[in-house]
Scaffold this motif. Structure first.
Motif, mmCIF file in Angstrom:
data_model
loop_
_atom_site.group_PDB
_atom_site.id
_atom_site.type_symbol
_atom_site.label_atom_id
_atom_site.label_comp_id
_atom_site.label_asym_id
_atom_site.label_seq_id
_atom_site.Cartn_x
_atom_site.Cartn_y
_atom_site.Cartn_z
ATOM 1 N N PHE A 138 0.481 50.645 118.067
ATOM 2 C CA PHE A 138 -0.922 50.845 117.747
ATOM 3 C C PHE A 138 -1.304 52.314 117.546
ATOM 4 C CE2 PHE A 138 -0.974 46.669 119.848
ATOM 5 C CZ PHE A 138 -1.682 45.938 118.892
ATOM 6 N N SER A 141 1.536 53.704 114.859
ATOM 7 C CA SER A 141 1.524 52.828 113.675
ATOM 8 C C SER A 141 2.929 52.520 113.154
ATOM 9 C CB SER A 141 0.681 53.469 112.556
ATOM 10 O OG SER A 141 -0.657 53.643 112.971
ATOM 11 N N GLU A 143 5.976 50.162 112.263
ATOM 12 C CA GLU A 143 6.069 48.769 111.823
ATOM 13 C C GLU A 143 6.821 47.910 112.830
ATOM 14 O OE1 GLU A 143 7.681 48.429 107.940
ATOM 15 O OE2 GLU A 143 6.098 49.604 106.983
#
Length: 416
Positions: A138, A141, A143
């Motif tokens: 979060f 970021s 993946e």
């Protein structure tokens, strides 16, 4: 009464059971340092106390299981003559033998509270893993979260911690904390998007319920099933990352089913790696082929249009499966390794659990089952952290089971 070194070793084992799972995924390989210290401390214990080997049948089986992976790699290492990489997995299991022997001997003098320390370590490790996964996903970021490892290995170990938490929770005074840490661990697994680890979750849950059929009410099985299904549906509908991963998996499987295996970049390549491993086994069923020979074979298979160009270029002919890797590089000896490193330990633990309802045997059964499933899609025991962790935990489970077996034998002898 323990002497000075025995007392030191008892404390060292307890703290290692706390530190190793705590540091497993929250630090860059620090848990390996703790395991290395325990191996040296165990050797010191055996030397200091002039350990005399008086092995019972169970001890011999355990030692054989921990030693064979290394022994089975000797022929191909000699035939290759260029690298000792074949010993990577076996050396880590071999190093667990002194831990098993020293801990088993220590228990003859005093039973130490390993479980309390292990549970605390697993809880701390699961919470730390969850925090790291949330931060990477979060805030950074990413993946696919990977901690300090590859996302695949991170997923396997997070899943292992999650099910250690769940299996120990059944009779633990820390039940609530362990269940919470298990849930946090499963969230960490999902955030890696490692399909091999995610695929293992429902299978391990089924095993968990089957082994505990007499201790878990049917309504809780239904509640867990409905909750898991609801979470899956809601996750797919509300998370683009999860949706994309599932859609990608469906696309790959559809491509494979329609004969377009090269369009399946991940799953399709793995199937082709496995084909190369099978061909390697056919060419040398006794000892297997060397890495160089496997690379040459894969290139030949590409020229014969049996595998794609991308799959033919994998380094060292890597099979991306514990099972296919062993049969390709170790031949029939590799099949024995598969049995000794994975399936015989599982059989020993399940048999002991059925006889005694031992919590250690139950947790060990779930733990080993996880690695049996993980091994389908990765050569995980050659990885430094995973190999040492698996070997160390096997030594702990086996030592505790050995103590319970000896106690049962003494009790039955006294009764007779």
């Amino acid at each position: 009464m323990l002497n000075t070194y025995q007392s030191f070793y008892a404390k060292a084992v307890c703290w290692s059971c706390l530190l190793i799972p705590s540091l497993l995924l929250t630090t860059p390989n620090f848990s390996v340092l703790v395991i290395g210290f325990m191996i040296l401390a165990s050797i010191g214990y055996l030397v200091r106390h002039d350990y005399k080997a008086q092995f019972k049948r169970f001890d011999k089986i355990v030692i054989f299981c921990l030693a064979w992976y290394f022994i089975g790699a000797i022929p191909i290492t000699i035939l290759d003559g260029e690298t000792g990489r074949y010993f990577q997995g076996g050396a880590r299991l071999l190093a667990a033998i002194p831990v098993y022997l020293a801990l088993s001997d220590l228990h003859k003098h005093e039973i130490i509270p390993l479980r309390k320390y292990l549970e605390i370590g697993i809880i701390l490790g699961s919470i730390g893993t969850f925090i790291l996964a949330i931060y990477q996903f979060f805030f950074l970021s990413m993946e696919r979260v990977d901690g300090f490892l590859y996302s695949i290995n991170f997923g396997y170990l997070a899943c292992s911690l999650a099910f250690l938490s769940l299996s120990l929770s059944i009779t633990s005074p820390n039940k609530i904390l362990l269940v919470i840490s298990s849930c946090l661990g499963l969230v960490s697994v999902v955030l890696t998007f490692t399909r091999g680890a995610i695929f293992a979750v429902p299978l391990l849950l089924v095993l968990f319920f089957v082994l505990n059929a007499n201790r878990i009410k049917a309504k809780w099985v239904i509640v867990c099933f409905v909750a898991a299904l609801s979470i899956c549906v809601l996750s797919y509908q509300n998370s683009s990352s999860i949706k994309n991963r599932i859609d990608f998996t469906v696309y790959e499987f559809s491509s494979i089913a329609n004969g377009n295996i090269n369009n399946a970049v991940s799953s399709g390549d793995r199937l082709q790696y496995w084909l190369g491993a099978i061909e390697a086994f056919k060419q040398s069923p006794t000892f297997g082929l060397s890495f160089r020979e496997r690379q040459q074979l894969n290139h030949q298979l590409f020229l014969e249009n049996k595998i794609g160009e991308r799959a033919s270029k994998v380094q060292r002919g890597h099979a991306h499966s514990q099972y296919f890797e062993l049969i390709a590089s170790n031949g029939a000896l590799g099949i024995i390794t598969i049995m000794t490193s994975l399936f015989i330990p599982l059989i020993l633990m399940i048999r002991h659990y059925r006889k005694t309802s031992s919590d250690w045997a139950f947790s060990g059964s779930v733990f080993v089952s996880g690695f049996i499933i993980f091994g389908l899609t990765e050569v995980l025991l050659t990885a430094n952290l995973i190999g040492f962790f698996y070997g160390f935990m096997l030594s702990i489970f086996f030592a505790q089971i050995s103590v319970e077996r000896n106690a049962a034998n003494i009790k039955s002898t006294g009764a007779s």
